[in-house]
Design an enzyme around this catalytic site. Structure first.
Site, mmCIF file in Angstrom:
data_model
loop_
_atom_site.group_PDB
_atom_site.id
_atom_site.type_symbol
_atom_site.label_atom_id
_atom_site.label_comp_id
_atom_site.label_asym_id
_atom_site.label_seq_id
_atom_site.Cartn_x
_atom_site.Cartn_y
_atom_site.Cartn_z
ATOM 1 N N ASP A 130 -0.332 -8.081 -9.794
ATOM 2 C CA ASP A 130 -0.008 -6.780 -9.194
ATOM 3 C C ASP A 130 0.671 -5.904 -10.239
ATOM 4 O O ASP A 130 1.299 -6.411 -11.170
ATOM 5 C CB ASP A 130 0.964 -6.962 -8.017
ATOM 6 C CG ASP A 130 0.315 -7.623 -6.811
ATOM 7 O OD1 ASP A 130 -0.921 -7.740 -6.778
ATOM 8 O OD2 ASP A 130 1.059 -8.028 -5.896
ATOM 9 N N ARG A 180 -7.980 -3.915 -10.574
ATOM 10 C CA ARG A 180 -7.892 -3.426 -9.184
ATOM 11 C C ARG A 180 -7.279 -2.029 -9.276
ATOM 12 O O ARG A 180 -6.132 -1.890 -9.701
ATOM 13 C CB ARG A 180 -6.995 -4.329 -8.352
ATOM 14 C CG ARG A 180 -6.737 -3.787 -6.941
ATOM 15 C CD ARG A 180 -5.459 -4.333 -6.323
ATOM 16 N NE ARG A 180 -5.426 -5.769 -6.285
ATOM 17 C CZ ARG A 180 -4.284 -6.475 -6.335
ATOM 18 N NH1 ARG A 180 -3.115 -5.872 -6.421
ATOM 19 N NH2 ARG A 180 -4.319 -7.791 -6.312
ATOM 20 N N LYS A 183 -3.627 3.459 -5.818
ATOM 21 C CA LYS A 183 -2.981 4.763 -6.045
ATOM 22 C C LYS A 183 -1.589 4.583 -6.660
ATOM 23 O O LYS A 183 -1.160 5.362 -7.488
ATOM 24 C CB LYS A 183 -2.866 5.529 -4.728
ATOM 25 C CG LYS A 183 -4.203 6.083 -4.246
ATOM 26 C CD LYS A 183 -4.027 6.948 -3.018
ATOM 27 C CE LYS A 183 -5.358 7.420 -2.501
ATOM 28 N NZ LYS A 183 -5.238 8.091 -1.201
ATOM 29 N N GLY A 184 -0.848 3.555 -6.218
ATOM 30 C CA GLY A 184 0.527 3.350 -6.704
ATOM 31 C C GLY A 184 1.499 3.479 -5.553
ATOM 32 O O GLY A 184 1.465 4.469 -4.825
ATOM 33 N N ALA A 185 2.349 2.458 -5.385
ATOM 34 C CA ALA A 185 3.187 2.383 -4.186
ATOM 35 C C ALA A 185 4.682 2.536 -4.486
ATOM 36 O O ALA A 185 5.499 2.350 -3.593
ATOM 37 C CB ALA A 185 2.943 1.044 -3.489
#
Ligand SMILES: Cc1cc2nc3c(=O)[nH]c(=O)nc-3n(C[C@H](O)[C@H](O)[C@H](O)COP(=O)(O)OP(=O)(O)OC[C@H]3O[C@@H](n4cnc5c(N)ncnc54)[C@H](O)[C@@H]3O)c2cc1C
Length: 303
Positions: A130, A180, A183-185
Site C-alpha cells: 500500500d 495499483r 486517488k490517495g486517502a
C-alpha cells in the site's frame, strides 16, 4: 473541510482508544472490516470467490513504532500467506510498510518486507504494498524499487493526488512495476498533493493511460464510475485485453458494481481488511464519503 478533520482524527491515538472501546460502532465496523481473525477473513474471501471476485487480504495495523510489534505483524502476514496458499489460492496480501516499522528503522522494515516477499514467492502469493502518507512514501517506494527485480510479481499502490507521482513513475527503469492506481486517502499539504477532487480525478485519468501503456497488469483501485469507464475505454484503445488488468475495490463498497463488472468479463479484486486495529482504516473510509459519517454518528449515539 470535514474530510480533512476526519483524516486528522484518523491519526489521533486518544480518539482511537475512545472509539475502539465503543461497542456501538461494531455494526459499522463490520460493514467495512471482514472480521477480527484470519479464519473470518478466509471465510469472507471464500464467499467473494464464489461470485468470481478475487481478494487481497489486509491485516489491519499501521504506524508501528515498536520493532517487536512490526516483527509480530510480519509473522502474522506470513501465516496469512500460508493460509491463502492452502485455502484461497489466487488471493494476494496488501501490506502497509508503517506496520513493518518503516517509520522507526528503514533497514529493519526492509528485512521484514524481504521475509514477506520470500514467503509470497514460496507460496505463490503476490504481495501488494500500500502507499501511505508522504512522510513514509519516499522510503516505501525506494524499498519496493530495490526489491522489484527479485520479485517482479509484487505490486505497489501509487496515488494520483500526489504531485510527485508522474516523476516517480519514471524512476522505475530496470523493471516496470505492477501498480495499483488509487486517488490517495491521506491528509497531505497543498504543496505535495492536489486537494481539488476534479483535479485528482483528471490526474487519475491521465495516469490510467500511462500505466496501461507502460506497466504490466495494472490494477485500478477505485469505485468512481468516471475512472472505471475511462479505464475500460482506455484499455480498449490501447489494445489491452480485459484479462490483462483488474479493478480493485474496498470490502463493503459498491458490491453491486463489483458483481456487475465480473458479469461483464472484467477481473475484480476486493481489498479485504481484517483484525482488531480498524480505527484509522475506518476513519479514512468516513472521510471519503459523508454518508458513512452519518451512519457512524448514529451508531455512536446508539441510533
Ligand atoms: C483496492 C483499493 C486499495 C486502496 N489502496 C490505497 C493505498 O494504498 N493508498 C491510498 O492512499 N489509498 C488507497 N485507497 C483509497 C483511495 O485512495 C481512495 O481514497 C478511495 O478509493 C476513494 O476514491 P474513489 O476512487 O473510490 O473515488 P471517490 O470519488 O471517492 O468515490 C466514488 C464513489 O465511490 C463510492 N465510495 C467511495 N468511497 C467510499 C466509501 N468509503 N464508502 C462508501 N462508498 C464509497 C461512492 O459512491 C462515491 O461516490 C485504495 C482504494 C481501493 C479501492
Amino acid at each position: 473541510m470535514l474530510s480533512n478533520l476526519l483524516l486528522k482524527a484518523a491519526e489521533s491515538k486518544k480518539l482511537e482508544r475512545q472509539i475502539s472501546k465503543n461497542k456501538l460502532t461494531r455494526g459499522l465496523v463490520s460493514r467495512f472490516v471482514a472480521g477480527v481473525t484470519l479464519e473470518e477473513a478466509i471465510k469472507a474471501t471464500k464467499e467473494l470467490n464464489k461470485d468470481g471476485i478475487d481478494v487481497s487480504l489486509d491485516l489491519l495495523g499501521e504506524s508501528v513504532f515498536d520493532l517487536a510489534e512490526s516483527t509480530r505483524a510480519t509473522d502474522q502476514y506470513i501465516e496469512t500467506i500460508e493460509a491463502i496458499a492452502e485455502h484461497v489460492p489466487g488471493s494476494t496480501v496488501s501490506v502497509k510498510l508503517s506496520q513493518l516499522g518503516i517509520a522507526v528503522d528503514v533497514a529493519a522494515c526492509a528485512k521484514n518486507l524481504e521475509r514477506l516477499f520470500e514467503a509470497g514467492e514460496q507460496n505463490g502469493v503476490v504481495v501488494e504494498v500500500d502507499m501511505e502518507h508522504s512522510s513514509v512514501g519516499r522510503d516505501t517506494m525506494d524499498l519496493f524499487r530495490k526489491a522489484l527485480p527479485r520479485y517482479p510479481q509484487s505490486r505497489m499502490a501509487i496515488q494520483a493526488a500526489l504531485r510527485s507521482t508522474p516523476e516517480d513513475l519514471e524512476t522505475f527503469t530496470e523493471v516496470k512495476p505492477r501498480l495499483r492506481l488509487v486517488k490517495g486517502a491521506y491528509d497531505e499539504p497543498l504543496h505535495r498533493a492536489q486537494q481539488d477532487r476534479k483535479e485528482v480525478t483528471a490526474q487519475y485519468l491521465h495516469l490510467t493511460r500511462y500505466v496501461l501503456a507502460n506497466c504490466p497488469d495494472p490494477a485500478f483501485g477505485t469505485h468512481d464510475d468516471i475512472c472505471i469507464d475511462f479505464a475500460k475505454q482506455a484499455a480498449k484503445d490501447a489494445g489491452v485485453d480485459k484479462k490483462d488488468y483488474e479493478f480493485q475495490m474496498l470490502y463493503g463498497v459498491r458490491r453491486d458494481l463489483q458483481k456487475e463488472l465480473v458479469r461483464d468479463g472484467y477481473r475484480v479484486r476486493v481489498y479485504l481488511p481484517f483484525g482488531t486495529q480498524w480505527y484509522p482504516y475506518l476513519m479514512r473510509r468516513m472521510a471519503e464519503r459523508p454518508a458513512n459519517l452519518l451512519f457512524f454518528l448514529r451508531s455512536l449515539v446508539g441510533g
